[in-house]
Design an enzyme around this catalytic site. Structure first.
Site, PDB file in Angstrom:
ATOM      1  N   TYR A 154      -7.068 -33.119   2.012  1.00  0.00           N
ATOM      2  CA  TYR A 154      -7.020 -32.841   3.452  1.00  0.00           C
ATOM      3  C   TYR A 154      -5.849 -33.543   4.126  1.00  0.00           C
ATOM      4  O   TYR A 154      -5.024 -32.917   4.804  1.00  0.00           O
ATOM      5  CB  TYR A 154      -8.348 -33.268   4.061  1.00  0.00           C
ATOM      6  CG  TYR A 154      -8.425 -33.204   5.565  1.00  0.00           C
ATOM      7  CD1 TYR A 154      -8.168 -32.024   6.251  1.00  0.00           C
ATOM      8  CD2 TYR A 154      -8.778 -34.340   6.300  1.00  0.00           C
ATOM      9  CE1 TYR A 154      -8.252 -31.966   7.637  1.00  0.00           C
ATOM     10  CE2 TYR A 154      -8.877 -34.287   7.679  1.00  0.00           C
ATOM     11  CZ  TYR A 154      -8.611 -33.110   8.345  1.00  0.00           C
ATOM     12  OH  TYR A 154      -8.695 -33.057   9.711  1.00  0.00           O
TER      13      TYR A 154
ATOM     14  N   ASP B 215      -2.262 -37.213 -13.048  1.00  0.00           N
ATOM     15  CA  ASP B 215      -3.468 -37.927 -12.651  1.00  0.00           C
ATOM     16  C   ASP B 215      -3.120 -39.399 -12.508  1.00  0.00           C
ATOM     17  O   ASP B 215      -2.548 -39.998 -13.431  1.00  0.00           O
ATOM     18  CB  ASP B 215      -4.554 -37.739 -13.720  1.00  0.00           C
ATOM     19  CG  ASP B 215      -5.914 -38.268 -13.295  1.00  0.00           C
ATOM     20  OD1 ASP B 215      -5.967 -39.227 -12.497  1.00  0.00           O
ATOM     21  OD2 ASP B 215      -6.935 -37.745 -13.779  1.00  0.00           O
TER      22      ASP B 215
ATOM     23  N   ALA C 122      -3.921 -40.271  -2.952  1.00  0.00           N
ATOM     24  CA  ALA C 122      -4.995 -39.946  -3.891  1.00  0.00           C
ATOM     25  C   ALA C 122      -5.964 -41.117  -3.969  1.00  0.00           C
ATOM     26  O   ALA C 122      -5.565 -42.251  -4.254  1.00  0.00           O
ATOM     27  CB  ALA C 122      -4.406 -39.647  -5.266  1.00  0.00           C
TER      28      ALA C 122
ATOM     29  N   THR D 167      -7.449 -47.821   5.157  1.00  0.00           N
ATOM     30  CA  THR D 167      -8.574 -47.451   5.993  1.00  0.00           C
ATOM     31  C   THR D 167      -9.027 -48.593   6.888  1.00  0.00           C
ATOM     32  O   THR D 167      -8.868 -49.773   6.538  1.00  0.00           O
ATOM     33  CB  THR D 167      -9.763 -47.031   5.101  1.00  0.00           C
ATOM     34  OG1 THR D 167     -10.941 -46.890   5.901  1.00  0.00           O
ATOM     35  CG2 THR D 167     -10.051 -48.072   4.032  1.00  0.00           C
TER      36      THR D 167
ATOM     37  N   TYR E 288     -16.078 -49.235  -1.035  1.00  0.00           N
ATOM     38  CA  TYR E 288     -14.896 -48.435  -0.709  1.00  0.00           C
ATOM     39  C   TYR E 288     -13.864 -49.289   0.024  1.00  0.00           C
ATOM     40  O   TYR E 288     -12.695 -49.350  -0.366  1.00  0.00           O
ATOM     41  CB  TYR E 288     -15.301 -47.229   0.137  1.00  0.00           C
ATOM     42  CG  TYR E 288     -14.136 -46.573   0.854  1.00  0.00           C
ATOM     43  CD1 TYR E 288     -13.082 -46.015   0.135  1.00  0.00           C
ATOM     44  CD2 TYR E 288     -14.084 -46.526   2.240  1.00  0.00           C
ATOM     45  CE1 TYR E 288     -12.005 -45.420   0.790  1.00  0.00           C
ATOM     46  CE2 TYR E 288     -13.019 -45.924   2.900  1.00  0.00           C
ATOM     47  CZ  TYR E 288     -11.986 -45.383   2.169  1.00  0.00           C
ATOM     48  OH  TYR E 288     -10.920 -44.816   2.818  1.00  0.00           O
TER      49      TYR E 288
ATOM     50  N   PHE F 278      -8.269 -44.739  10.968  1.00  0.00           N
ATOM     51  CA  PHE F 278      -9.644 -44.752  11.453  1.00  0.00           C
ATOM     52  C   PHE F 278     -10.246 -43.366  11.163  1.00  0.00           C
ATOM     53  O   PHE F 278     -10.222 -42.932  10.016  1.00  0.00           O
ATOM     54  CB  PHE F 278      -9.660 -45.159  12.914  1.00  0.00           C
ATOM     55  CG  PHE F 278      -9.402 -46.656  13.095  1.00  0.00           C
ATOM     56  CD1 PHE F 278     -10.354 -47.459  13.703  1.00  0.00           C
ATOM     57  CD2 PHE F 278      -8.239 -47.258  12.624  1.00  0.00           C
ATOM     58  CE1 PHE F 278     -10.139 -48.827  13.847  1.00  0.00           C
ATOM     59  CE2 PHE F 278      -8.017 -48.610  12.761  1.00  0.00           C
ATOM     60  CZ  PHE F 278      -8.973 -49.402  13.382  1.00  0.00           C
ATOM     61  N   ASN F 279     -10.753 -42.636  12.115  1.00  0.00           N
ATOM     62  CA  ASN F 279     -11.350 -41.325  11.851  1.00  0.00           C
ATOM     63  C   ASN F 279     -10.332 -40.215  12.088  1.00  0.00           C
ATOM     64  O   ASN F 279      -9.724 -40.152  13.155  1.00  0.00           O
ATOM     65  CB  ASN F 279     -12.567 -41.112  12.747  1.00  0.00           C
ATOM     66  CG  ASN F 279     -13.711 -42.028  12.373  1.00  0.00           C
ATOM     67  OD1 ASN F 279     -14.292 -41.882  11.309  1.00  0.00           O
ATOM     68  ND2 ASN F 279     -14.022 -42.974  13.230  1.00  0.00           N
TER      69      ASN F 279
ATOM     70  N   ARG G 153     -16.780 -44.163  18.074  1.00  0.00           N
ATOM     71  CA  ARG G 153     -15.695 -43.983  17.110  1.00  0.00           C
ATOM     72  C   ARG G 153     -14.524 -43.298  17.819  1.00  0.00           C
ATOM     73  O   ARG G 153     -14.682 -42.683  18.860  1.00  0.00           O
ATOM     74  CB  ARG G 153     -16.155 -43.119  15.932  1.00  0.00           C
ATOM     75  CG  ARG G 153     -17.323 -43.715  15.137  1.00  0.00           C
ATOM     76  CD  ARG G 153     -16.913 -44.972  14.400  1.00  0.00           C
ATOM     77  NE  ARG G 153     -17.993 -45.489  13.565  1.00  0.00           N
ATOM     78  CZ  ARG G 153     -18.843 -46.446  13.958  1.00  0.00           C
ATOM     79  NH1 ARG G 153     -18.747 -46.957  15.178  1.00  0.00           N
ATOM     80  NH2 ARG G 153     -19.780 -46.872  13.143  1.00  0.00           N
TER      81      ARG G 153
END
Length: 302
Positions: A11, A47, A66, A106, A130, A158-159, A200
């Site tokens: 995405y 990979d 990734a 993140t 995570y 963030f989001n 959020r």
């Protein structure tokens, strides 16, 4: 620059590769299998957990996206997350000698800080595997940069929501994709933890992609930078649900679940990236973000 984007079929990776190509860079998109990539992006099969499959370049830039990202899954399979997010990052770094590296991290590295909005100077205290795996990967990137082998920018996101090229976030464990799936009749209801007052913020995926381009073009070898990337305006969960109902014209039935140990507020202080890189989000209106995603979900036109 010649640039490698890992996770280019994902995405965010797709949006980043698309922006880089539009900016005139020569872009390779690393994927594990055949996948649709943006116009102007060459597919490269590989990979991150198989060092021998990674392209040797030489690349002037690497955007590393990734990763495994689902928080709840990370509690069930922490070793899988550390293997992918830490060892995978080390493998990419070994293949990126002399490159400018932008690493996708993140807000989960901060845990549940009381200070809001959250600045980059806030102490890291991840509350899930995570976030811990991404923090460890950050440290590998930053210490490697300090040797002069690469230049590095860590972007703490963030989001993220919204659509480019008719592609939306496929992860319906996240709030906006799940609420839209309920509105579309693909799920019976949206489960909300607690009272729906958790706050959020949401950043359009194309604005995030623009931040990657700005970071890649700004960093030099031996540099080590960290930036938060976000829109800065917080919205309560129940307000997001109301916005989805307003945009779609459809109800979003909800089911209240017991409160979970989640931060009541997570809002980004993005002053540093604005000041140092001149980056500004351009599509911050929540309803615009939802409208684009709804259009892509229901008509496929983005």
């Amino acid at each position: 620059m010649r640039v490698l984007v890992t996770g280019a079929a994902g995405y965010i990776g797709y949006a980043v590769a698309r922006r880089l190509a539009a900016a005139g860079h020569d872009v390779d998109g690393l994927t594990r299998r055949d996948a649709e990539l943006p116009d102007g992006v060459r597919p490269v099969r590989g990979d991150i957990l198989d060092p021998g499959s990674l392209p040797s370049g030489p690349y002037e830039g690497v955007c590393h996206l990734a990763a495994l990202t689902r928080v709840r899954e990370s509690f069930r399979e922490p070793l899988r997350f550390f293997t992918s997010n830490v060892q995978g990052t080390v493998n990419v770094l070994n293949a990126a000698a002399g490159a400018r590296v932008v690493f996708g991290s993140t807000a989960a590295v901060y845990g549940t800080p009381e200070r809001q909005p959250i600045p980059e100077t806030e102490a890291s205290a991840p509350s899930n595997p995570y976030g811990a795996s991404k923090l460890a990967a950050e440290q590998a990137v930053r210490y490697h940069a300090r040797t002069g082998a690469i230049g590095a920018v860590v972007l703490r996101t963030f989001n993220v929501a919204g659509s480019v090229d008719g592609r939306i976030d496929p992860d319906e464990s996240r709030l906006i994709p799940k609420a839209l799936a309920v509105a579309a009749g693909r799920a019976p209801r949206l489960e909300i933890n607690g009272d729906g007052l958790a706050v959020r913020e949401f950043l359009h995926v194309d604005d995030l992609a623009a931040a990657y381009v700005a970071a890649l073009e700004a960093v030099g070898l031996g540099e080590d930078r960290v930036y938060n990337v976000g829109g800065g305006a917080g919205t309560a969960v129940h307000e997001v649900v109301s916005a989805v109902e307003e945009v779609t014209g459809r109800p979003v039935p909800t089911l209240r679940r017991p409160p979970q140990p989640e931060p009541p507020v997570l809002v980004c202080d993005a002053a540093a990236i604005r000041a140092e890189l001149g980056w500004r989000p351009e599509r911050t209106a929540l309803r615009e973000i939802i409208r684009g995603s709804w259009s892509a979900l229901t008509r496929g036109d983005g």
